[in-house]
Motif scaffolding. Structure first.
Motif, PDB file in Angstrom:
ATOM      1  N   GLY A  85      -2.505  81.835  88.776  1.00  0.00           N
ATOM      2  CA  GLY A  85      -3.853  82.289  88.456  1.00  0.00           C
ATOM      3  C   GLY A  85      -3.864  83.733  88.003  1.00  0.00           C
ATOM      4  N   GLY A  86      -3.019  84.568  88.614  1.00  0.00           N
ATOM      5  CA  GLY A  86      -3.005  85.986  88.297  1.00  0.00           C
ATOM      6  C   GLY A  86      -2.072  86.365  87.163  1.00  0.00           C
ATOM      7  N   ILE A  87      -0.768  86.327  87.430  1.00  0.00           N
ATOM      8  CA  ILE A  87       0.211  86.827  86.462  1.00  0.00           C
ATOM      9  C   ILE A  87       0.245  85.987  85.191  1.00  0.00           C
ATOM     10  N   ALA A  88       0.250  84.658  85.317  1.00  0.00           N
ATOM     11  CA  ALA A  88       0.324  83.807  84.115  1.00  0.00           C
ATOM     12  C   ALA A  88      -0.893  84.022  83.216  1.00  0.00           C
ATOM     13  N   GLN A  89      -2.077  84.168  83.809  1.00  0.00           N
ATOM     14  CA  GLN A  89      -3.265  84.416  82.984  1.00  0.00           C
ATOM     15  C   GLN A  89      -3.204  85.777  82.307  1.00  0.00           C
ATOM     16  N   MET A  90      -2.647  86.764  82.995  1.00  0.00           N
ATOM     17  CA  MET A  90      -2.523  88.073  82.375  1.00  0.00           C
ATOM     18  C   MET A  90      -1.553  88.029  81.196  1.00  0.00           C
ATOM     19  N   PRO A  92      -1.365  80.759  73.288  1.00  0.00           N
ATOM     20  CA  PRO A  92      -1.294  81.047  74.724  1.00  0.00           C
ATOM     21  C   PRO A  92      -2.465  80.489  75.530  1.00  0.00           C
ATOM     22  N   ALA A  93      -3.502  79.977  74.864  1.00  0.00           N
ATOM     23  CA  ALA A  93      -4.692  79.520  75.579  1.00  0.00           C
ATOM     24  C   ALA A  93      -4.400  78.428  76.614  1.00  0.00           C
ATOM     25  N   PRO A  94      -3.555  77.418  76.312  1.00  0.00           N
ATOM     26  CA  PRO A  94      -3.287  76.411  77.342  1.00  0.00           C
ATOM     27  C   PRO A  94      -2.695  76.998  78.621  1.00  0.00           C
ATOM     28  N   LEU A  95      -1.810  77.989  78.483  1.00  0.00           N
ATOM     29  CA  LEU A  95      -1.240  78.639  79.664  1.00  0.00           C
ATOM     30  C   LEU A  95      -2.344  79.289  80.490  1.00  0.00           C
ATOM     31  N   GLY A  96      -3.218  80.028  79.832  1.00  0.00           N
ATOM     32  CA  GLY A  96      -4.301  80.689  80.547  1.00  0.00           C
ATOM     33  C   GLY A  96      -5.246  79.708  81.198  1.00  0.00           C
ATOM     34  N   LEU A  97      -5.609  78.654  80.471  1.00  0.00           N
ATOM     35  CA  LEU A  97      -6.528  77.657  81.014  1.00  0.00           C
ATOM     36  C   LEU A  97      -5.912  76.890  82.175  1.00  0.00           C
ATOM     37  N   MET A  98      -4.622  76.574  82.072  1.00  0.00           N
ATOM     38  CA  MET A  98      -3.960  75.869  83.174  1.00  0.00           C
ATOM     39  C   MET A  98      -3.821  76.764  84.397  1.00  0.00           C
ATOM     40  N   GLY A  99      -3.479  78.046  84.178  1.00  0.00           N
ATOM     41  CA  GLY A  99      -3.384  78.973  85.295  1.00  0.00           C
ATOM     42  C   GLY A  99      -4.708  79.087  86.017  1.00  0.00           C
ATOM     43  N   PHE A 100      -5.779  79.170  85.236  1.00  0.00           N
ATOM     44  CA  PHE A 100      -7.106  79.248  85.843  1.00  0.00           C
ATOM     45  C   PHE A 100      -7.488  77.929  86.495  1.00  0.00           C
ATOM     46  N   GLY A 101      -7.328  76.828  85.776  1.00  0.00           N
ATOM     47  CA  GLY A 101      -7.808  75.532  86.248  1.00  0.00           C
ATOM     48  C   GLY A 101      -7.112  75.041  87.501  1.00  0.00           C
ATOM     49  N   MET A 102      -5.789  75.113  87.527  1.00  0.00           N
ATOM     50  CA  MET A 102      -5.065  74.600  88.687  1.00  0.00           C
ATOM     51  C   MET A 102      -5.315  75.455  89.926  1.00  0.00           C
ATOM     52  N   THR A 103      -5.365  76.782  89.739  1.00  0.00           N
ATOM     53  CA  THR A 103      -5.623  77.657  90.882  1.00  0.00           C
ATOM     54  C   THR A 103      -7.043  77.467  91.394  1.00  0.00           C
ATOM     55  N   THR A 104      -7.984  77.307  90.483  1.00  0.00           N
ATOM     56  CA  THR A 104      -9.376  77.076  90.874  1.00  0.00           C
ATOM     57  C   THR A 104      -9.511  75.784  91.666  1.00  0.00           C
ATOM     58  N   MET A 105      -8.831  74.740  91.228  1.00  0.00           N
ATOM     59  CA  MET A 105      -8.916  73.476  91.957  1.00  0.00           C
ATOM     60  C   MET A 105      -8.336  73.607  93.367  1.00  0.00           C
ATOM     61  N   LEU A 106      -7.191  74.256  93.494  1.00  0.00           N
ATOM     62  CA  LEU A 106      -6.567  74.369  94.813  1.00  0.00           C
ATOM     63  C   LEU A 106      -7.422  75.202  95.759  1.00  0.00           C
ATOM     64  N   LEU A 107      -8.014  76.295  95.265  1.00  0.00           N
ATOM     65  CA  LEU A 107      -8.897  77.090  96.118  1.00  0.00           C
ATOM     66  C   LEU A 107     -10.123  76.287  96.535  1.00  0.00           C
ATOM     67  N   ASN A 108     -10.642  75.495  95.633  1.00  0.00           N
ATOM     68  CA  ASN A 108     -11.877  74.781  95.935  1.00  0.00           C
ATOM     69  C   ASN A 108     -11.662  73.510  96.742  1.00  0.00           C
ATOM     70  N   PHE A 109     -10.435  73.017  96.809  1.00  0.00           N
ATOM     71  CA  PHE A 109     -10.135  72.021  97.838  1.00  0.00           C
ATOM     72  C   PHE A 109     -10.340  72.649  99.217  1.00  0.00           C
ATOM     73  N   SER A 151      -8.981  89.346  82.409  1.00  0.00           N
ATOM     74  CA  SER A 151      -9.954  89.607  83.477  1.00  0.00           C
ATOM     75  C   SER A 151      -9.820  88.612  84.616  1.00  0.00           C
ATOM     76  N   TYR A 152      -9.742  87.316  84.308  1.00  0.00           N
ATOM     77  CA  TYR A 152      -9.641  86.336  85.383  1.00  0.00           C
ATOM     78  C   TYR A 152      -8.281  86.390  86.074  1.00  0.00           C
ATOM     79  N   GLY A 153      -7.240  86.814  85.355  1.00  0.00           N
ATOM     80  CA  GLY A 153      -5.957  87.065  86.007  1.00  0.00           C
ATOM     81  C   GLY A 153      -6.100  88.151  87.061  1.00  0.00           C
ATOM     82  N   MET A 154      -6.802  89.220  86.687  1.00  0.00           N
ATOM     83  CA  MET A 154      -7.059  90.304  87.638  1.00  0.00           C
ATOM     84  C   MET A 154      -7.999  89.858  88.759  1.00  0.00           C
ATOM     85  N   PHE A 155      -8.926  88.948  88.443  1.00  0.00           N
ATOM     86  CA  PHE A 155      -9.798  88.410  89.494  1.00  0.00           C
ATOM     87  C   PHE A 155      -8.977  87.769  90.592  1.00  0.00           C
ATOM     88  N   TRP A 156      -8.015  86.927  90.210  1.00  0.00           N
ATOM     89  CA  TRP A 156      -7.220  86.239  91.216  1.00  0.00           C
ATOM     90  C   TRP A 156      -6.397  87.224  92.030  1.00  0.00           C
TER      91      TRP A 156
END
Length: 199
Positions: free
Chosen positions: A53-58, A16-33, A78-83
């Motif tokens: 970022g939220g549900i998929a990471q959870m 499941p790590a790729p799902l979590g990393l992609m959920g975090f990474g793509m959402t982080t990039m869009l927010l930081n644009f 935790s980072y799912g809940m952060f989002w």
């Protein structure tokens, strides 16, 4: 009497790590644009924050828990809940409920600072994992620090710098996630993640 079997079932579930990393990474990039000044805060970012970022990471965190991976379960959940919390902080103040938003001089910097401390401690854990995760968590620690300072001081230049640093952080998470997918699909190292010796 029935004999107790000592056989252990084989874990045939996916990583499941790729799902979590992609959920975090793509959402982080869009927010930081947004933080870098390319576009305003809008529903695209908020929707990504809730669903990917939220549900998929959870979901990834729960899957990691079932696999017995304490580090990944803690991080992804935790980072799912952060989002979800971040979206709540932004949206609730704009609803008819009349809930006040976090004050820029204290509340939001405290929120971001606490997440920065949490991330810095998880970074220590990555020193036993791999270089790719070290880059993700190291750059995320810096990102939280910059965002907290930017909010606390009202210095737009620091927030813009945080945006660019956040793009790097998000891209590093995307790399780490897709590397695991490609390496598994091809059965060899296509994109290296730099495993660390535990000797």
């Amino acid at each position: 009497m029935f004999a107790m079997s000592s056989a252990h079932p084989t874990d045939a579930t996916a990583n499941p790590a790729p799902l979590g990393l992609m959920g975090f990474g793509m959402t982080t990039m869009l927010l930081n644009f947004h933080n870098a000044g390319f576009y305003p805060m809008d529903t695209m970012i908020l929707a990504m924050g809730i669903f990917y970022g939220g549900i998929a990471q959870m979901i990834a965190g729960i899957m990691e828990w079932k696999k017995g991976n304490t580090f990944a379960a803690t991080a992804f959940t935790s980072y799912g809940m952060f989002w979800l919390a971040l979206v709540g902080l932004i949206v609730l103040q704009k609803t008819s409920l009349g809930i006040a938003g976090p004050s820029p001089d204290a509340a939001m910097p405290a929120f971001l600072g606490m997440w920065g401390v949490f991330t810095a401690i998880l970074f220590i854990g990555t020193l036993r994992l791999n270089r790719a995760l070290q880059v993700v968590f190291g750059s995320l620690t810096v990102l939280f620090a910059l965002l907290a300072i930017g909010d606390a001081t009202g210095n737009e230049a620091i927030t813009r710098l945080a945006g660019w640093e956040g793009l790097f952080c998000g891209a590093s998470a995307i790399y780490a996630g897709l590397a695991q997918v490609l390496n598994e699909v091809y059965g060899r190292t296509v994109w290296p993640i730099g495993p660390v010796s535990r000797a």
